[in-house]
Write an enzyme that holds these catalytic residues in place. Sequence first.
Site, PDB file in Angstrom:
ATOM      1  N   HIS A  12       0.805  -1.231   0.000  1.00  0.00           N
ATOM      2  CA  HIS A  12       0.000   0.000   0.000  1.00  0.00           C
ATOM      3  C   HIS A  12       0.845   1.293   0.000  1.00  0.00           C
ATOM      4  O   HIS A  12       0.395   2.314   0.537  1.00  0.00           O
ATOM      5  CB  HIS A  12      -0.988  -0.005   1.174  1.00  0.00           C
ATOM      6  CG  HIS A  12      -0.348   0.009   2.547  1.00  0.00           C
ATOM      7  ND1 HIS A  12      -0.792  -0.765   3.589  1.00  0.00           N
ATOM      8  CD2 HIS A  12       0.680   0.725   3.059  1.00  0.00           C
ATOM      9  CE1 HIS A  12      -0.062  -0.525   4.667  1.00  0.00           C
ATOM     10  NE2 HIS A  12       0.839   0.378   4.375  1.00  0.00           N
ATOM     11  N   HIS A  59      -1.712   5.097   9.559  1.00  0.00           N
ATOM     12  CA  HIS A  59      -0.427   5.798   9.695  1.00  0.00           C
ATOM     13  C   HIS A  59      -0.599   7.182  10.301  1.00  0.00           C
ATOM     14  O   HIS A  59       0.097   8.121   9.943  1.00  0.00           O
ATOM     15  CB  HIS A  59       0.238   5.940   8.327  1.00  0.00           C
ATOM     16  CG  HIS A  59       0.440   4.650   7.596  1.00  0.00           C
ATOM     17  ND1 HIS A  59      -0.594   3.925   7.059  1.00  0.00           N
ATOM     18  CD2 HIS A  59       1.569   3.963   7.303  1.00  0.00           C
ATOM     19  CE1 HIS A  59      -0.107   2.832   6.475  1.00  0.00           C
ATOM     20  NE2 HIS A  59       1.198   2.831   6.608  1.00  0.00           N
ATOM     21  N   HIS A 193      10.567  -3.568   3.906  1.00  0.00           N
ATOM     22  CA  HIS A 193      10.990  -2.179   3.733  1.00  0.00           C
ATOM     23  C   HIS A 193      11.357  -1.552   5.061  1.00  0.00           C
ATOM     24  O   HIS A 193      10.839  -1.933   6.104  1.00  0.00           O
ATOM     25  CB  HIS A 193       9.966  -1.336   2.977  1.00  0.00           C
ATOM     26  CG  HIS A 193       8.623  -1.114   3.632  1.00  0.00           C
ATOM     27  ND1 HIS A 193       7.800  -2.124   4.036  1.00  0.00           N
ATOM     28  CD2 HIS A 193       7.955   0.031   3.915  1.00  0.00           C
ATOM     29  CE1 HIS A 193       6.670  -1.612   4.534  1.00  0.00           C
ATOM     30  NE2 HIS A 193       6.748  -0.300   4.480  1.00  0.00           N
ATOM     31  N   GLU A 240       4.471  -4.865   8.647  1.00  0.00           N
ATOM     32  CA  GLU A 240       3.120  -4.803   8.066  1.00  0.00           C
ATOM     33  C   GLU A 240       2.679  -6.144   7.495  1.00  0.00           C
ATOM     34  O   GLU A 240       1.497  -6.331   7.218  1.00  0.00           O
ATOM     35  CB  GLU A 240       3.065  -3.736   6.967  1.00  0.00           C
ATOM     36  CG  GLU A 240       3.142  -2.320   7.508  1.00  0.00           C
ATOM     37  CD  GLU A 240       3.231  -1.264   6.404  1.00  0.00           C
ATOM     38  OE1 GLU A 240       3.046  -0.092   6.715  1.00  0.00           O
ATOM     39  OE2 GLU A 240       3.496  -1.607   5.234  1.00  0.00           O
TER      40      GLU A 240
END
Lengths: 279, 150
Positions: A12, A59, A193, A240
């Site tokens: 995403h 977030h 990441h 995530e």
Amino acid sequence: MAKIVGAINTTHVPLIGRAIHQHLEHDPYWKPFFDGFPPVRDWLDKVKPDIAVMVYNDHGLNFFLDKMPTFAIGAAPEYVSLDEGWGIPTVPSFKGDLDLSWHMIESLVDDEFDITTCQEMAVDHAFTLPLKLLYPNDSQWPVRTVPVCINTVQFPLPTVNRCYKFGQAIGRAIESWESEARVVVIGTGGLSHQLDGKRAGFINKEFDLMFMERLVTDPLWITRFSIEDIVEQTGTQGVELLNWVIARSALQGDVVKLHSNYHIPISNTAAGLMLLESV
Amino acid sequence: MALDKPYLDIPGTTIFDAEQSRMGYHLNQFCVSLMKPENRERFRAYERAYLDEWPMTEAQKQAVLDRDLNRCIQLGGNIYFLARIGATDGKSFQQMAGSMTGMTEEEYRNMMLHGGRSVEGNRYLGEDGDAQPQHQPQGSAGKQGKAGKK
């Protein structure tokens, strides 16, 4: 009873929002990423789910550090997309499904998951972009939605095993709902990441591909890793992948992989996509 | 209560745990205030005055003024929230992430295009990867340092 038609997991990354807005789907940087989606769109067109249960992490749009639930579920008639402060265009609001939301809440609490319920909820790019990727041409969203938000921001995070069981409980909840509705479960985020520190840009292709493979053949494999192990292996934001674990374990029993894609990089991230169906 | 922190041995990495979150609460709150366009305008117009509206430490305010994201993170900032500062400055996530490594924007972009930072040597402290303390700063900045006064 309601039927779970399958599970989709996808990255995403916020930059995707800008790429969609600027029509960069055929740009050489973006093509290998966007090319992953048509088979999943074809599948959606075939199975026509009525509702998408979205498993994602916020977030800082709806949840900030003032209140940070580990597991939260939306129970609102509508979920709004708002300016997150980083220039992604907003999208039309999403319709909720109050009956499924409250059924899931009752079923999950009965199953001993003490979740936070939200009768008002804004949804950020982790919720909106995957749906935009899956339904790029629809002027109105063809699915109603139920947001399931996981804390992947502030430690302590839920363990992988807890997330696995949470996903199973979500699966039981959906399948015990007296309805003819067809439901797809969508997990968003990842894969490896790291956005911060001297190790920014960290990518672990070998681990990502192993994770994707084991999600199909041996989903308990990932539960052997602690959250710290997952940070070490996949980067600070690679955690995530918990959202993927939940979406996968919502499918009961064996699954078959209908499609997958994996591409490095989108921005700082290894982008993954998977479509799973129960056997 | 002392917290067990088995994650302290990951090089170049700060975990946003309870201690960081407690330390950084107001810094992060300032950051998310920048989600509102009118606040971005006010911050841009007079950064110091806007920062002074928040009960942040002087060190946190200075780190924001310096756009020193590594220092912001050390002082309790979380990148998801800090990213609103970069966005206010018109910087992408990649520019922000790259700025923390010492690499130039181009060096960092190239690293990502070539598969990202390698796993090898970058999982635990004591290995020899490019994220390890002994290899800072990264990219051409590090090479200049070795050839010059450092």
